[in-house]
Design an enzyme around this catalytic site. Sequence first.
Site, PDB file in Angstrom:
ATOM      1  N   CYS A 268       8.333   0.980  27.226  1.00 40.13           N
ATOM      2  CA  CYS A 268       7.245   0.392  28.121  1.00 40.13           C
ATOM      3  C   CYS A 268       7.770  -1.012  28.722  1.00 40.13           C
ATOM      4  O   CYS A 268       7.981  -1.218  29.742  1.00 40.13           O
ATOM      5  CB  CYS A 268       5.970   0.450  27.507  1.00 40.13           C
ATOM      6  SG  CYS A 268       5.377   1.869  27.278  1.00 40.13           S
ATOM      7  N   LYS A 331       9.934   0.119  16.785  1.00 37.17           N
ATOM      8  CA  LYS A 331       8.981  -0.664  16.107  1.00 37.17           C
ATOM      9  C   LYS A 331       8.496   0.127  15.030  1.00 37.17           C
ATOM     10  O   LYS A 331       8.640   1.524  15.056  1.00 37.17           O
ATOM     11  CB  LYS A 331       7.572  -1.005  17.113  1.00 37.17           C
ATOM     12  CG  LYS A 331       6.934   0.383  17.605  1.00 37.17           C
ATOM     13  CD  LYS A 331       5.660  -0.442  18.596  1.00 37.17           C
ATOM     14  CE  LYS A 331       4.485  -0.240  18.196  1.00 37.17           C
ATOM     15  NZ  LYS A 331       3.521  -0.630  19.062  1.00 37.17           N
TER      16      LYS A 331
HETATM   17  C1  UGA Z   1       3.043  -1.767  24.900  1.00 36.47           C
HETATM   18  C2  UGA Z   1       1.627  -2.435  24.913  1.00 36.47           C
HETATM   19  O1  UGA Z   1       1.339  -3.257  23.982  1.00 36.47           O
HETATM   20  C3  UGA Z   1       0.515  -1.392  25.359  1.00 36.47           C
HETATM   21  O2  UGA Z   1      -0.581  -2.365  25.478  1.00 36.47           O
HETATM   22  C4  UGA Z   1       0.859  -0.545  26.445  1.00 36.47           C
HETATM   23  O3  UGA Z   1      -0.407   0.418  26.616  1.00 36.47           O
HETATM   24  C5  UGA Z   1       2.265   0.029  26.162  1.00 36.47           C
HETATM   25  O4  UGA Z   1       3.177  -0.661  26.129  1.00 36.47           O
HETATM   26  C6  UGA Z   1       2.636   1.045  27.539  1.00 36.47           C
HETATM   27  O5  UGA Z   1       2.822   0.340  28.483  1.00 36.47           O
HETATM   28  O6  UGA Z   1       2.447   2.207  27.319  1.00 36.47           O
HETATM   29  P1  UGA Z   1       4.244  -0.446  22.990  1.00 36.47           P
HETATM   30  O7  UGA Z   1       5.413  -0.407  24.067  1.00 36.47           O
HETATM   31  O8  UGA Z   1       3.764   0.781  22.059  1.00 36.47           O
HETATM   32  O9  UGA Z   1       3.144  -1.137  23.627  1.00 36.47           O
HETATM   33  O10 UGA Z   1       4.504  -1.608  21.757  1.00 36.47           O
HETATM   34  P2  UGA Z   1       4.225  -2.970  21.480  1.00 36.47           P
HETATM   35  O11 UGA Z   1       3.456  -3.011  20.226  1.00 36.47           O
HETATM   36  O12 UGA Z   1       3.510  -3.778  22.564  1.00 36.47           O
HETATM   37  O13 UGA Z   1       5.529  -3.616  21.213  1.00 36.47           O
HETATM   38  C7  UGA Z   1       6.807  -3.873  22.042  1.00 36.47           C
HETATM   39  C8  UGA Z   1       7.763  -4.360  21.339  1.00 36.47           C
HETATM   40  O14 UGA Z   1       7.698  -5.633  21.128  1.00 36.47           O
HETATM   41  C9  UGA Z   1       8.338  -3.865  20.008  1.00 36.47           C
HETATM   42  O15 UGA Z   1       9.653  -3.763  20.068  1.00 36.47           O
HETATM   43  C10 UGA Z   1       7.999  -4.905  18.920  1.00 36.47           C
HETATM   44  O16 UGA Z   1       8.670  -4.928  17.843  1.00 36.47           O
HETATM   45  C11 UGA Z   1       7.899  -6.289  19.867  1.00 36.47           C
HETATM   46  N1  UGA Z   1       7.134  -7.337  19.546  1.00 36.47           N
HETATM   47  C12 UGA Z   1       5.840  -7.179  19.307  1.00 36.47           C
HETATM   48  C13 UGA Z   1       7.815  -8.516  18.897  1.00 36.47           C
HETATM   49  O17 UGA Z   1       8.993  -8.509  19.110  1.00 36.47           O
HETATM   50  N2  UGA Z   1       6.961  -9.568  18.517  1.00 36.47           N
HETATM   51  C14 UGA Z   1       5.612  -9.426  18.477  1.00 36.47           C
HETATM   52  O18 UGA Z   1       5.108 -10.528  18.131  1.00 36.47           O
HETATM   53  C15 UGA Z   1       5.027  -8.221  19.067  1.00 36.47           C
END
Ligand code: UGA
Length: 441
Positions: A268, A331
């Site tokens: 995403c 993740k």
């Molecule tokens: C993301 C959004 O958070 C959702 O709200 C959205 O609906 C979704 O995309 C989508 O468009 O379908 P997601 O891809 O499941 O959700 O994952 P996230 O929890 O957002 O994490 C994304 C990435 O950021 C991961 O690789 C995670 O490790 C990284 N991350 C997250 C960080 O490096 N630091 C942080 O503080 C948080």
Amino acid sequence: MIGCGYLGAVHAACMAGLGHDVVGVDVDEGKVAALQSAAAPFYEPGLNELLADIQAGGTSGGATSGSLRFTTDLGQIAGARAHFVCVGTPQRRGENAADLRYVDAAFASAAAHLAPGDLIIGKSTVPVGTARRLAEDLHRTAPEARLVWNPEFLREGHAVTDTLHPDRLVYGIPDDPDRDATAAVLDEIYAAPLAGGSARLITDYPTAELVKTAANSFLATKISFINAMAELCEAAGADVTELADAIGLDDRIGRKFLNAGLGFGGGCLPKDIRAFMARAGELGADQALTFLREVDAINMRRRIRMVELAREVCDGSFLGQKIAVLGAAFKPESDDVRDSPALNVAAQIQLQGGNVVVTDPKALANAEHRFPDLQYEEDLETALTGADAVLLLTEWTQFTGLDPEATGALVRTRRILDGRNVLTPATWRAAGWTYRALGRP
Ligand code: UGA
């Protein structure tokens, strides 16, 4: 539910859990068969339990379950009042823009089965302007159906809870005489989350589409902001995790999504910010989003920096060294390896001559499919045994809970790189480990 991937399958199960009668349609026979037997073809906590519970007529969604079946026959959508389109919008090959062919095909083929008054509800993440274009097409092919844009905000790994208890529900509906009646159908579908306190906003199409891309861009920006601070912390000898804790206490900033490390990946955020930039260019507003290019660049630099740091720790070369990579999923609590930072780093180190072994509790099959040349090991202890360096790249609890002494007894050299800033450096150093992380002294 048209399209039963991470989004559609979860939405189908949750809507059935809330008491609705749902039919999920997908072109992939294997996926349909798996879902039909309550074994989702991907790992999402709580999903299989919910599927099984619905089949048994249970109550996990908080209400008595409705019915749920999956099929490859699109004709089965006839008779439904609401048709959700949940197909993917991947990045186009060789371009930044989103590939809309699955969305276009889903709308075109669904049109033939729509009855007057039916709602067709777009959930896929699309470039702004798509809903208006689809509505114009629909006006010709199914003039009495109504189109709503209802973006989805679920996170993988929390998809079931996020769908049953969303922060907000956004209904993109044109401001015409049917608007209230259309919103009333959605209110009926989402009666349980609304009763549970989810906020509800009614907007026009372009705003609804933008809410989604703006939210993901903001999240990506927050992550890259803290990772830029990590670069500065490295240069200045400061600690980015303490910095994040301190600025996060200001509730205008907030601590969430300020975890510095290897950065964001997945299906995403990376493709959404790129598609957003491409769309802004088409609209003549590209200047507004040039900062997202920097967000993307900072994120990509983290992967390169991680490899450099690992090489530095390995005395300048990976040749002849066993590198244990902990994590393949983008993740934790997911088996999704799309644009996984962990696999990117693993592949770079292997290309530089390292003997890389990747382990992950759930994502090895998907990883093997994408990177068949990497070596994989299911058993964590075996992966660690004889390692010259351990790289923690996805923060599964199995990895964050590792004991420095017990782990030290397995490896050849006590060197750990904490790609997600989740370990306590002092504990590892006290056990004789060389501990290094991104943005920490
Ligand atoms: C993301 C959004 O958070 C959702 O709200 C959205 O609906 C979704 O995309 C989508 O468009 O379908 P997601 O891809 O499941 O959700 O994952 P996230 O929890 O957002 O994490 C994304 C990435 O950021 C991961 O690789 C995670 O490790 C990284 N991350 C997250 C960080 O490096 N630091 C942080 O503080 C948080």
